[in-house]
Design a protein around this motif. Structure first.
Motif, PDB file in Angstrom:
ATOM      1  N   LEU A   9       0.854  -1.176   0.000  1.00  0.00           N
ATOM      2  CA  LEU A   9       0.000   0.000   0.000  1.00  0.00           C
ATOM      3  C   LEU A   9       0.895   1.233   0.000  1.00  0.00           C
ATOM      4  N   SER A  10       0.819   2.025  -1.053  1.00  0.00           N
ATOM      5  CA  SER A  10       1.591   3.261  -1.148  1.00  0.00           C
ATOM      6  C   SER A  10       0.721   4.374  -0.566  1.00  0.00           C
ATOM      7  N   ILE A  11       1.049   4.831   0.652  1.00  0.00           N
ATOM      8  CA  ILE A  11       0.135   5.694   1.408  1.00  0.00           C
ATOM      9  C   ILE A  11       0.692   7.103   1.576  1.00  0.00           C
ATOM     10  N   ASP A  12      -0.135   8.066   1.257  1.00  0.00           N
ATOM     11  CA  ASP A  12       0.142   9.475   1.546  1.00  0.00           C
ATOM     12  C   ASP A  12      -1.203  10.149   1.767  1.00  0.00           C
ATOM     13  N   SER A  13      -1.636  10.189   3.028  1.00  0.00           N
ATOM     14  CA  SER A  13      -3.002  10.648   3.309  1.00  0.00           C
ATOM     15  C   SER A  13      -3.115  11.235   4.710  1.00  0.00           C
ATOM     16  N   PRO A  14      -3.941  12.299   4.856  1.00  0.00           N
ATOM     17  CA  PRO A  14      -4.191  12.870   6.182  1.00  0.00           C
ATOM     18  C   PRO A  14      -5.290  12.139   6.931  1.00  0.00           C
ATOM     19  N   GLY A  15      -5.905  11.122   6.279  1.00  0.00           N
ATOM     20  CA  GLY A  15      -7.035  10.422   6.890  1.00  0.00           C
ATOM     21  C   GLY A  15      -8.343  10.835   6.249  1.00  0.00           C
ATOM     22  N   THR A  53       1.995  -8.202   3.257  1.00  0.00           N
ATOM     23  CA  THR A  53       1.498  -6.847   3.018  1.00  0.00           C
ATOM     24  C   THR A  53       2.448  -5.845   3.658  1.00  0.00           C
ATOM     25  N   LEU A  54       2.700  -4.769   2.943  1.00  0.00           N
ATOM     26  CA  LEU A  54       3.607  -3.729   3.423  1.00  0.00           C
ATOM     27  C   LEU A  54       2.991  -2.370   3.169  1.00  0.00           C
ATOM     28  N   ALA A  55       3.030  -1.511   4.182  1.00  0.00           N
ATOM     29  CA  ALA A  55       2.604  -0.120   4.013  1.00  0.00           C
ATOM     30  C   ALA A  55       3.852   0.719   3.779  1.00  0.00           C
ATOM     31  N   ILE A  56       3.962   1.271   2.569  1.00  0.00           N
ATOM     32  CA  ILE A  56       5.083   2.144   2.231  1.00  0.00           C
ATOM     33  C   ILE A  56       4.564   3.579   2.259  1.00  0.00           C
ATOM     34  N   LEU A  57       4.981   4.345   3.260  1.00  0.00           N
ATOM     35  CA  LEU A  57       4.474   5.710   3.383  1.00  0.00           C
ATOM     36  C   LEU A  57       5.236   6.643   2.453  1.00  0.00           C
ATOM     37  N   ASN A  58       4.442   7.475   1.776  1.00  0.00           N
ATOM     38  CA  ASN A  58       4.998   8.344   0.751  1.00  0.00           C
ATOM     39  C   ASN A  58       4.182   9.649   0.666  1.00  0.00           C
ATOM     40  N   GLU A  59       4.133  10.452   1.662  1.00  0.00           N
ATOM     41  CA  GLU A  59       4.999  10.624   2.787  1.00  0.00           C
ATOM     42  C   GLU A  59       4.352  10.192   4.124  1.00  0.00           C
TER      43      GLU A  59
END
Length: 290
Positions: free
Chosen positions: A120-126, A148-154
């Motif tokens: 999961l490529s994640i960049d979110s304030p919610g 499963t891996l959460a890759i934060l971006n940013e």
């Protein structure tokens, strides 16, 4: 001037798992649409007209899309922008994405024989609370099926962090962020503005609590107490979910008091596993998969 009632209904007087700054930006953008002037929040830019139209219409567009990118056997699912319960797009559109789309994409990846792992490529304030925790449970319960891996971006804040926490591992960049494990509900009291404009609103109702939280009257103490109880219950659900997902004590998660953590600070508190740039994290995942 268009008032965007649908957008207002998804922002005010409902619980949100959203970074507070993002909530302020949206509230500020909508305030002028109600004819009550600007809400004096510091910082942030209003939503673009395109984003406002998308929010009002529920996300409809004509783009045909594949649900995710497949890179060397890894399904990369984009989780970015403000998260809402439902959208008609499988990928983020105009800065928003539905939990239903993420669920669809995740299940498709689980059932795809060509997929050996999910990132999961994640960049979110919610975003919205509704739909968030059911999705987090699905991802958590699917851990044994495929890595499963959460890759934060940013960043992954609030509801986005609830989703990230459900993955087996979380990586965060040096300048990225995690946390904001909390729930917020914004109420707007337009009664003084209406009175100053010469308007008087009469609410005719059946049931003493039917009009609780309406914008034309000050928020009553008993209504505030009831709303606070609901927010507290959802906040405890959030704490329990993150504690389970990250194998942390609920007391530790609760004690963060919705604080956000930059980079390595998130690893130190237990909200992430490693500080890595997104491309580095992806290469590391490929190396683990062989």
């Amino acid at each position: 001037m268009k008032s965007y009632p649908f957008a207002a209904a998804r922002i005010f007087d409902i619980p949100l798992a959203m970074h507070p700054v993002k909530g302020q930006v949206i509230a500020r953008a909508l305030a002028g649409r109600f004819g009550i002037g600007d809400i004096n929040f510091a910082g942030g830019e209003p939503l673009t007209p395109v984003a406002m139209e998308w929010f009002e219409e529920g996300g409809d567009d004509s783009h045909s899309e594949t649900p995710y990118d497949l890179v060397e056997g890894v399904a990369v699912i984009d989780v970015s922008g403000t998260l809402v319960q439902k959208s008609s797009n499988l990928r983020p559109y105009s800065g928003m994405l539905g939990y239903n789309a993420i669920r669809h994409n995740f299940l498709a990846a689980l059932n795809d024989k060509a997929v050996s792992a999910i990132a999961l490529s994640i960049d979110s304030p919610g975003g919205e609370v509704a739909g968030c925790f059911d999705l987090a449970d699905l991802i958590y319960e699917s851990r044994e099926a495929k890595p499963t891996l959460a890759i934060l971006n940013e960043c992954a804040y609030s509801a986005a962090y609830a989703i990230a926490s459900a993955c087996e591992q979380i990586t965060v960049p040096r300048t990225g962020g995690t946390g904001s494990v909390g729930v917020i509900c914004m109420h707007i009291d337009a009664s003084k503005a209406m009175s100053n404009a010469g308007f008087s609103v009469t609410i005719i109702k059946y049931g003493d609590r039917k009009a609780d939280g309406n914008q034309f009257n000050p928020l009553a103490k008993d209504a505030l107490a009831r709303f606070q109880t609901d927010v507290d219950e959802m906040g405890e659900l959030f704490v329990a979910t993150v504690a389970r997902n990250r194998n942390l004590s609920a007391d530790v998660v609760r004690a963060t008091q919705a604080t956000t953590f930059l980079g390595a600070a998130g690893v130190e508190i237990g909200f992430a596993d490693a500080v890595m740039a997104p491309d580095e994290a992806f290469r590391s995942l490929l190396a683990e998969l062989g």
